[in-house]
Design an enzyme around this catalytic site. Sequence first.
Site, PDB file in Angstrom:
ATOM      1  N   HIS A 158       0.866  -1.177   0.000  1.00  0.00           N
ATOM      2  CA  HIS A 158       0.000   0.000   0.000  1.00  0.00           C
ATOM      3  C   HIS A 158       0.907   1.233   0.000  1.00  0.00           C
ATOM      4  O   HIS A 158       2.105   1.138   0.270  1.00  0.00           O
ATOM      5  CB  HIS A 158      -0.887  -0.001   1.237  1.00  0.00           C
TER       6      HIS A 158
ATOM      7  N   GLU B 166       1.181   3.736   2.081  1.00  0.00           N
ATOM      8  CA  GLU B 166       1.803   4.026   3.370  1.00  0.00           C
ATOM      9  C   GLU B 166       2.927   3.044   3.681  1.00  0.00           C
ATOM     10  O   GLU B 166       3.969   3.437   4.202  1.00  0.00           O
ATOM     11  CB  GLU B 166       0.746   3.998   4.483  1.00  0.00           C
TER      12      GLU B 166
ATOM     13  N   SER C 213      -7.689   8.354   3.287  1.00  0.00           N
ATOM     14  CA  SER C 213      -7.770   7.840   4.648  1.00  0.00           C
ATOM     15  C   SER C 213      -7.169   6.437   4.699  1.00  0.00           C
ATOM     16  O   SER C 213      -7.518   5.578   3.888  1.00  0.00           O
ATOM     17  CB  SER C 213      -9.236   7.799   5.097  1.00  0.00           C
TER      18      SER C 213
ATOM     19  N   CYS D  48      -6.362   2.629   5.305  1.00  0.00           N
ATOM     20  CA  CYS D  48      -7.136   1.424   5.597  1.00  0.00           C
ATOM     21  C   CYS D  48      -6.711   0.889   6.967  1.00  0.00           C
ATOM     22  O   CYS D  48      -5.806   1.408   7.613  1.00  0.00           O
ATOM     23  CB  CYS D  48      -6.898   0.383   4.494  1.00  0.00           C
TER      24      CYS D  48
ATOM     25  N   CYS E 287      -2.957  -0.132   7.106  1.00  0.00           N
ATOM     26  CA  CYS E 287      -2.026   0.991   7.212  1.00  0.00           C
ATOM     27  C   CYS E 287      -2.215   1.756   8.520  1.00  0.00           C
ATOM     28  O   CYS E 287      -1.248   2.279   9.077  1.00  0.00           O
ATOM     29  CB  CYS E 287      -2.179   1.901   6.002  1.00  0.00           C
TER      30      CYS E 287
END
Length: 147
Positions: free
Chosen positions: A52, A54, A77, A79, A82
């Site tokens: 992902h 992040e 935002s 998940c 993360c």
Amino acid sequence: MDESWLDVAVAEARAGLAEGGIPIGAALLGPDGEVLGRGHNRRVQDGDPSVHAETAAFRDAGRQRDYRATTMVTTLSPCWYCSGLVRQFGIGAVLVGEARTFHGGHDWLAEHGVRVTVLDDERCVALMTAFTAERPELWNEDIGVAD
């Protein structure tokens, strides 16, 4: 936090989209705004469901002795996966580009002492709105929703 920090994450999101991936970007910044690491969602490009935005930015930053003074900047935002990374390593703040198209775990992070700022940035909203309309099957795969 400086709202211009989001520019790094937006550039990463656009790079991911240009590569055929999901347009989510992130950066891990030091207390003075120094970019420690940056990345974008690479699940499609790498065939790896754990990459992902992040996590890519976190990995790019390398080992830090302490994360409390760092800020995770992300176009969307985070998940739960993360959000867990932010909590696990004690990242002190999260700057979120938008939470309209996906409301992840940022409320939970705030409840646990992470400083969260949601900007509702139109660039981020436009990227995700267009992407989810054009590639709903890929977006549903990314967030773990069956077709």
